[in-house]
Design an enzyme around this catalytic site. Structure first.
Site, PDB file in Angstrom:
ATOM      1  N   GLU A  49     172.587  21.967  17.374  1.00  0.00           N
ATOM      2  CA  GLU A  49     173.877  21.993  16.673  1.00  0.00           C
ATOM      3  C   GLU A  49     175.040  21.469  17.490  1.00  0.00           C
ATOM      4  O   GLU A  49     176.177  21.905  17.314  1.00  0.00           O
ATOM      5  CB  GLU A  49     174.178  23.416  16.190  1.00  0.00           C
ATOM      6  CG  GLU A  49     173.282  23.771  15.023  1.00  0.00           C
ATOM      7  CD  GLU A  49     173.567  25.162  14.507  1.00  0.00           C
ATOM      8  OE1 GLU A  49     174.711  25.372  14.063  1.00  0.00           O
ATOM      9  OE2 GLU A  49     172.668  26.001  14.584  1.00  0.00           O
ATOM     10  N   THR A  54     174.339  14.451  13.507  1.00  0.00           N
ATOM     11  CA  THR A  54     175.421  13.915  12.684  1.00  0.00           C
ATOM     12  C   THR A  54     175.876  12.572  13.228  1.00  0.00           C
ATOM     13  O   THR A  54     176.127  11.632  12.466  1.00  0.00           O
ATOM     14  CB  THR A  54     176.608  14.888  12.648  1.00  0.00           C
ATOM     15  OG1 THR A  54     176.107  16.194  12.397  1.00  0.00           O
ATOM     16  CG2 THR A  54     177.603  14.505  11.588  1.00  0.00           C
ATOM     17  N   ARG A 203     165.762  14.745   6.834  1.00  0.00           N
ATOM     18  CA  ARG A 203     166.183  15.617   7.928  1.00  0.00           C
ATOM     19  C   ARG A 203     165.320  15.360   9.140  1.00  0.00           C
ATOM     20  O   ARG A 203     164.106  15.283   9.057  1.00  0.00           O
ATOM     21  CB  ARG A 203     166.056  17.070   7.511  1.00  0.00           C
ATOM     22  CG  ARG A 203     166.545  17.987   8.593  1.00  0.00           C
ATOM     23  CD  ARG A 203     167.006  19.289   8.036  1.00  0.00           C
ATOM     24  NE  ARG A 203     167.731  20.030   9.043  1.00  0.00           N
ATOM     25  CZ  ARG A 203     167.181  20.897   9.885  1.00  0.00           C
ATOM     26  NH1 ARG A 203     165.890  21.118   9.855  1.00  0.00           N
ATOM     27  NH2 ARG A 203     167.911  21.520  10.774  1.00  0.00           N
ATOM     28  N   ASP A 231     166.908   9.913  18.354  1.00  0.00           N
ATOM     29  CA  ASP A 231     167.403  11.284  18.279  1.00  0.00           C
ATOM     30  C   ASP A 231     166.203  12.214  18.451  1.00  0.00           C
ATOM     31  O   ASP A 231     165.240  12.141  17.699  1.00  0.00           O
ATOM     32  CB  ASP A 231     168.076  11.525  16.925  1.00  0.00           C
ATOM     33  CG  ASP A 231     168.615  12.943  16.791  1.00  0.00           C
ATOM     34  OD1 ASP A 231     169.094  13.289  15.707  1.00  0.00           O
ATOM     35  OD2 ASP A 231     168.566  13.703  17.784  1.00  0.00           O
ATOM     36  N   GLN A 235     164.460  21.487  20.954  1.00  0.00           N
ATOM     37  CA  GLN A 235     163.694  22.616  21.471  1.00  0.00           C
ATOM     38  C   GLN A 235     163.522  22.575  22.969  1.00  0.00           C
ATOM     39  O   GLN A 235     163.112  21.583  23.532  1.00  0.00           O
ATOM     40  CB  GLN A 235     162.316  22.630  20.812  1.00  0.00           C
ATOM     41  CG  GLN A 235     162.344  23.277  19.446  1.00  0.00           C
ATOM     42  CD  GLN A 235     160.958  23.569  18.956  1.00  0.00           C
ATOM     43  OE1 GLN A 235     159.998  23.324  19.664  1.00  0.00           O
ATOM     44  NE2 GLN A 235     160.856  24.077  17.751  1.00  0.00           N
TER      45      GLN A 235
END
Lengths: 396, 413
Positions: A49, A54, A203, A231, A235
């Site tokens: 996040e 994005t 996604r 990208d 994790q």
């Protein structure tokens, strides 16, 4: 005699044709290899996040848009059919994952919520639900057949699922759900080839790598660099294994959401997100594979930072505990931002051995959701990388 | 008539002044042999030689009665105004002046046109206009005033923002460096965001750009000192790393010198010193010493001496491989200042671990060097220090070996 001759000629013709074909193939391979050499690879990294996905999408939007406008002028970039096809498994996976999340989510709500009847899946869909949940939990997904698609659609339309979807933000339901669920018929076609729009909505899987290839057309339209942007998921435990695969990338774009100084990790409520980012940043900097790689630090989510800083002091985060506010309003925001930037700078220099000090390191203030900002920022990144290449080629 | 002459004389005076600043060669016959300047009121002696009236009168007042150039005794001290020559001088200068004025007007017009263009264009055109303006300001000093008079600074500095490209930024800095900036304006450049931009451009630019950036940093530093403002910008690690990078640039000796000069200047601030040591400046500088010319060496040694006043600095010095022999080598090799700094550095290292350093120092031949300093024409303070050092060494090391070491050198001498 004549026959022999003519047969020979046919053999010769066949040979010649084969040779010509082989030569053509070799030539194409050579061209593509040369082209590959000119492709600059960029790696997007960051904690979960941090906004890197994005950024990735924005790059896709910005440069695909350009591509659409100048189809004839640009050379092969973006999504050709082969690349579009390669997204098919990702899209199908998204569908399975999402329906599973919704199904499991509805069961959870049904157990815990006061209003549990809302979330009870209807009897005819229960079995399908369990089956789809099982499929969604596998590592490999089956091809999305018409049959499966229909079952998913039925489950999707179940009122319990729809109610669950309303509370989607609590379950990490991705925002592409609507789009895919409405296109299930098309997605399950035997000859389905993902469209560009499909790909945009797809996604990014947390354990996968997604890449796009694009060319930012500068004002000098002939000499656009070609970039391939990767990208990778966020994790922690898998990072060690695959990071070395990116040795030799031109640049790492590290995204850090500066607005998260007062937030904790989803996986670990006791761990501050900013500290996690700091640790990740320092870990990446020390990797041997990035010895000569340029680092572009995107201090992201500035729009949220701006608003938060006036209400929540920076020193709630241990890293920023020595922060002293100096004024109010816009001046204070700038001051706080510069403080955070300085902390990252210190962290960078602490984690950079003397032999790597010549690495390019630049910091950019971004708001990933603002397309204009991302476009302008990328223009600067592009300029820096081009200059770097010229410098290395001895032309500056 | 007199009034007209006066009017013309004034004009001539101004004209000559204006032209003096430009590199124009005045014909030798227009020049007074006494002052070597253009004549405004040429007078001829009986010997036929022409001088500036006020100069020849002064010559007479000092008691001379000769013609300065021919050395002849004067039979007649009357001064004849040389009208022809005066007319020629006036005409020549007027002509040159109007030509220059035309050029200046043209230049000023170009500058104004460029400023106007800059309010309208973007992208490549903006870069081109900025480049043209920078070149204009580089070559023609008079245009600099024009630009400032037309309040161009806000416009030009508006191009320095968060999304400024290198192309634009480097030209803007090239322009700013040429202008006489006000104190307030300089303070606006001291904002962290502007300094970051400056450092980025310095890191990525051509040699000329790097020099411009370095000069601008120096200007800002001087301003910060003068107005006693906090100069937080100097504690920017990126800035210091950028300067260290300049110093390591082996391809460009100018860059090395500029970097060292700047580092030396900013070292006067304590916060900078600590940061420099943290950034590993000490080993980097030590590593560089053998490659430096004398001028750079002196500055580098001074920086190291300043850094050695910090405990971390001393530690960093001590940890450099072969530090003692390398510094001992520099004693009495280059200049008195170098020797002084080298000695201070050795002293600082020595104090950290006297026993350990004593043996290394003696092996490196410190003792004979110290003797040399004491016997040389260096300043007394330096000699004093050397003597003290020698004493310290002898206390920590076997005197016998020390003396034999010195003896050997004395024999060689």
């Amino acid at each position: 005699m004549g026959l022999l001759c003519s047969r020979n000629r046919r053999y010769n013709d066949a040979d010649a044709e084969e040779n010509a074909q082989a030569a053509e193939i070799e030539r194409r391979i050579e061209l593509e290899t040369k082209a590959e050499k000119h492709i600059q690879r960029l790696l997007l990294l960051g904690a979960g996040e941090s906004g890197k996905s994005t950024i990735f999408k924005q790059i896709v939007y910005i440069f695909l848009f350009v591509y659409n406008m100048q189809i004839k002028l640009l050379f092969q970039t973006g999504f050709d059919e082969a690349e579009l096809k390669s997204y098919l498994p990702v899209i199908h996976a998204n569908v399975y994952q999402t329906i599973k999340l919704l199904h499991d989510g509805s069961k959870e709500f049904a157990q815990n919520d006061v209003d549990f009847t809302k979330y009870a899946i209807s009897n005819e869909n229960k079995e399908i639900g369990e089956k789809l949940s099982e499929i969604g939990g596998r590592l490999d997904y089956p091809y999305l057949t018409k049959e499966l698609a229909q079952e998913i659609e039925n489950l999707w339309k179940d009122p319990a699922i729809q109610e669950t979807y309303v509370r989607g933000s609590e379950l990490q339901i991705p925002d592409c759900t609507d789009y895919f669920m409405e296109n299930l018929q098309r997605l399950s076609d035997t000859n389905y080839v993902p469209t560009k729009e499909d790909v945009l909505y797809a996604r990014v899987r947390t354990t996968g790598v997604v890449e796009i290839q694009f060319s930012p057309v500068g004002e000098n339209k002939k000499s656009g660099e070609v970039y391939r942007l990767f990208d990778v998921g966020g994790q922690r435990n898998e990072r060690r294994k695959w990071i070395h695969l990116f040795e030799g990338v031109s640049a790492v774009i590290f995204c850090a959401a500066i607005s998260e100084y007062d937030q904790t990790l989803f996986e670990d409520e006791n761990r501050n997100r900013m500290m996690e980012t700091k640790e990740l940043f320092e870990w990446v900097l020390k990797q041997p594979c990035f010895e000569k790689t340029s680092f572009m630090l995107f201090l992201n989510k500035f729009d949220i930072f701006e608003k938060k800083i006036l209400k929540v002091p920076l020193n709630v985060c241990e890293w920023f505990k020595d922060y002293q506010p100096v004024s109010t309003g816009k001046q204070e925001i700038e001051h706080a931002y510069e403080f955070v930037k300085k902390k990252f700078e210190e962290s960078y220099f602490q984690s950079t051995a003397p032999d790597r000090v010549d690495r390019v390191f630049k910091i950019y203030r971004t708001t990933a959701l603002d397309q204009k900002v991302v476009k302008k920022t990328f223009k600067l990144v592009d300029e820096t990388l081009r200059r770097r290449n010229l410098l290395e080629a001895g032309m500056l | 008539m007199a009034g007209a002459k006066e009017g013309k004389a004034l004009d001539l005076k101004t004209v000559i002044c204006e032209l003096e600043s430009s590199t124009m060669e005045v014909p030798s016959v227009f020049v007074c042999p006494i002052s070597l300047e253009a004549m405004q009121d040429p007078v001829t002696l009986c010997t036929g030689q022409t001088y500036e009236r006020s100069n020849i009168l002064k010559w007479f007042s000092l008691g001379h009665n000769t013609c300065p150039t021919t050395m002849q005794d004067l039979w007649d001290r009357s001064l004849t105004p040389n009208a022809t020559l005066r007319h020629l001088i006036l005409t020549w200068f007027s002509h040159k002046y109007s030509a220059l004025t035309k050029t200046l007007h043209h230049l000023h017009a170009t500058a104004l046109h460029l400023l106007d263009t800059l309010t309208k264009v973007k992208g490549q055109n903006r870069v081109r206009a900025l480049k043209h303006l920078r070149q204009l300001l580089d070559c023609h000093v008079s245009t600099r005033k024009t630009v400032l008079e037309h309040n161009a600074l806000p416009l030009i500095s508006s191009f320095l923002g968060p999304f400024t490209s290198h192309a634009v930024g480097s030209e803007v800095i090239g322009i700013l460096v040429n202008l006489d900036l006000s104190s307030d304006f300089k303070k606006t450049l001291m904002q962290p965001s502007k300094v970051s931009l400056l450092v980025d451009i310095m890191n990525e630019g051509t040699l000329q750009t790097k020099m411009n950036c370095a000069n601008l940093i120096q200007i800002l530093f001087i301003e910060a000192n003068a107005s006693e403002s906090h100069a937080e910008f100097l504690s920017s690690l990126s800035l210091l790393v950028g300067l260290l990078r300049l110093v390591r640039d082996k391809k460009h000796p100018t860059s090395v010198l500029t970097g060292l000069v700047l580092l030396n200047i900013v070292c006067s601030r304590e916060s900078v010193r600590t940061s420099l040591v943290t950034l590993g400046a000490v080993p980097q500088l030590i590593h560089l010493l053998p490659t430096l010319n004398n001028e750079c060496l002196e500055i580098a040694l001074h920086i190291l001496e300043v850094l050695s006043t910090l405990p971390e600095g001393r530690l960093a010095l001590k940890e450099c491989p072969n530090i003692i022999p390398n510094v001992v080598k520099l004693l009495m090799r280059v200049s008195e200042s170098c020797t002084q700094f080298a000695l201070s550095i050795l002293w600082a290292i020595y104090k950290l671990a006297p026993q350990e350093c004593a043996s290394k120092a003696v092996e490196a031949g410190l003792a004979p060097k110290l003797l040399l300093v004491i016997q040389s024409g260096c300043n007394p303070v330096l000699k004093q220090k050397s003597a003290e050092f020698l004493k310290m060494c002898s206390l920590d090391y076997s005197t016998g070996i020390l003396i034999s070491n010195c003896m050997l050198t004395a024999t060689i001498q």
